[in-house]
Design an enzyme around this catalytic site. Structure first.
Site, short mmCIF file in Angstrom:
data_model
loop_
_atom_site.label_atom_id
_atom_site.label_comp_id
_atom_site.label_asym_id
_atom_site.label_seq_id
_atom_site.Cartn_x
_atom_site.Cartn_y
_atom_site.Cartn_z
N TYR A 95 42.36 43.43 38.44
CA TYR A 95 43.44 43.54 39.43
C TYR A 95 44.26 44.80 39.18
CZ TYR A 95 48.03 42.66 41.54
OH TYR A 95 49.20 42.79 42.24
N SER B 130 52.08 47.72 41.70
CA SER B 130 52.49 46.63 40.81
C SER B 130 52.75 47.07 39.38
CB SER B 130 51.36 45.58 40.80
OG SER B 130 51.49 44.72 39.70
N GLU C 136 51.73 45.54 36.99
CA GLU C 136 50.49 45.30 36.25
C GLU C 136 49.77 46.60 35.94
OE1 GLU C 136 48.49 42.51 34.98
OE2 GLU C 136 50.57 41.89 34.89
#
Ligand code: NDP
Ligand code: GDR
Length: 328
Positions: free
Chosen positions: A151, A127, A129
């Site tokens: 996460y 991801s 992120e």
């Protein structure tokens, strides 16, 4: 016909990927968790061809059995606790599923290979992120990873574990570093769907306002249907590798609000939006914008749906859904 096993089959991407692979003639198997998963019906309704096998990313024997049941040629690991804001509240669980779960499935693959002499190709859902507090604009496969949430940290673990298993055992294991991708199937906890649903409800007189967090964050938003194609393309390459999948455009949450309200003819969104600290995050990812050059050149991948069409698609879908639901 090849066999594919998808973890996260009940999620946004799992459903689109299953449809794509069924369309290509694959036998598709989906890992489903829990003793009575309420989303089973959704999978059965949308992609009845998928065969469901019980299992959980935190339970290695169940993963091995799923590999045996599916005799998978390709494994797509999409399962995760995927909501960033929630990951601060349940950091250990997020780490267990989103991080350790990747190690678990890679270990299950090694056992499967030792027992059955079969080596399925592997896709890991990494991801954007992971870039967190970005060290480069736009972000590429080489950009330093600096995650900003439990996460993100868990995804970095999964990402490096995938690379390490590729390098240690010669596994055909690829990571797609996917930037935000959305659709009418996006969970309502994510900002695009929260906005598209609220705009539809406000237009229909079912709701007065929408309560939001940080409106200045910027994201590179694409359409999930386009992004699952990139996953499949990665596993068709001779060599496994890592790829950024993004549109190369970024928009703020304010622009998202402006675009979504404009779809229903409301040109000034400000009277309908209130900010509240409860939707602010302990650490924010301020700016994401990906450079998909490598995916374009090596995979021949490019996004088809642009930001305004994506927002329109989601708002129109929610208008129809809310009308049906409330008979208005
Ligand atoms: P969703 O949140 O829609 O789906 C997550 C899936 O993971 C669900 O099917 C869920 O099953 C499953 N899952 C949760 N816990 C477990 C577990 N313990 N064992 C097995 N499966 C589990 O995510 P998306 O479809 O949006 O994303 C797919 C993947 O891509 C995720 O890994 C996400 O982190 C990653 N990603 C997503 C991006 C995006 O913008 N959408 C961008 C980059 C990466 P259940 O229904 O039973 O809860
Ligand atoms: P993100 O998606 O955290 O990027 O992770 P999300 O839609 O939750 O947030 C995007 C940005 O919007 C800001 N924001 C709000 N977000 C939510 N959910 N609700 C609000 O009310 C709100 N107000 C402002 C957030 O602060 C943030 O900056 C998604 C997930 O799909 C991950 O699994 C995936 O890895 C990444 O995208 C890429």
């Amino acid at each position: 016909m090849p066999n594919a096993l998808i973890t996260g089959i009940t999620g946004q991407d799992g459903l689109y990927l299953a449809e794509l692979l069924v369309g290509k003639g694959y036998n598709v198997f989906g890992l489903i968790r829990g003793q009575n998963n309420p989303k089973t019906e959704l999978v059965e309704a949308l992609v009845p061809e998928v065969r469901l096998v019980a299992g959980d990313l935190s339970d290695i024997p169940s993963l091995l059995r799923a590999l045996e049941a599916s005799e998978a040629d390709e494994v797509y690991n999409l399962g995760a606790i995927s909501y960033v804001a929630y990951s601060w509240d349940q950091a250990l669980l997020t780490n267990e599923v989103t991080g350790r779960g990747v190690l678990n499935i890679l270990e299950a693959l090694r056992l499967y290979e030792q027992i059955h002499r079969r080596s399925p190709r592997f896709y890991q859902a990494s991801s954007s992120e992971m870039f967190g507090k970005v060290h480069q604009v736009p972000q590429t496969e080489e950009t330093l990873l600096w995650p900003r949430s439990p996460y993100g940290v868990s995804k970095v673990f999964g990402h490096y574990t995938t690379i390490n298993y590729r390098e240690s055992y010669g596994m055909h294991a690829s990571s797609g570093i996917l930037f935000n991708h959305e659709s009418p199937r996006r969970g309502p906890e994510f900002v695009t769907r929260k906005v598209s649903r609220a705009v539809a409800r406000i237009k229909l007189g079912l709701q007065d306002e929408i309560v939001m967090g940080n409106l200045d964050a910027k994201r590179d938003w694409g359409f999930a249907g386009d992004y699952v194609e990139a996953m499949w393309m990665m596993l068709q390459q001779d060599e496994a590798d890592d790829y950024v999948i993004a549109t190369g455009e970024t928009h703020s949450i304010k622009e998202l609000l402006e675009t979504a309200f404009a779809v229903v003819g409301l040109d000034d969104w400000t009277p309908y939006v209130r900010q509240d600290a409860r939707f602010m995050r302990p650490a924010e990812v301020d700016l994401l914008i990906g450079d998909p050059k490598k995916a374009r050149e090596k995979l021949g991948w490019k996004p088809r749906v642009a930001f305004p069409q994506l927002v329109e698609m989601m708002v129109e879908n929610d208008l129809n859904e809310q009308k049906k639901l409330h008979g208005v």
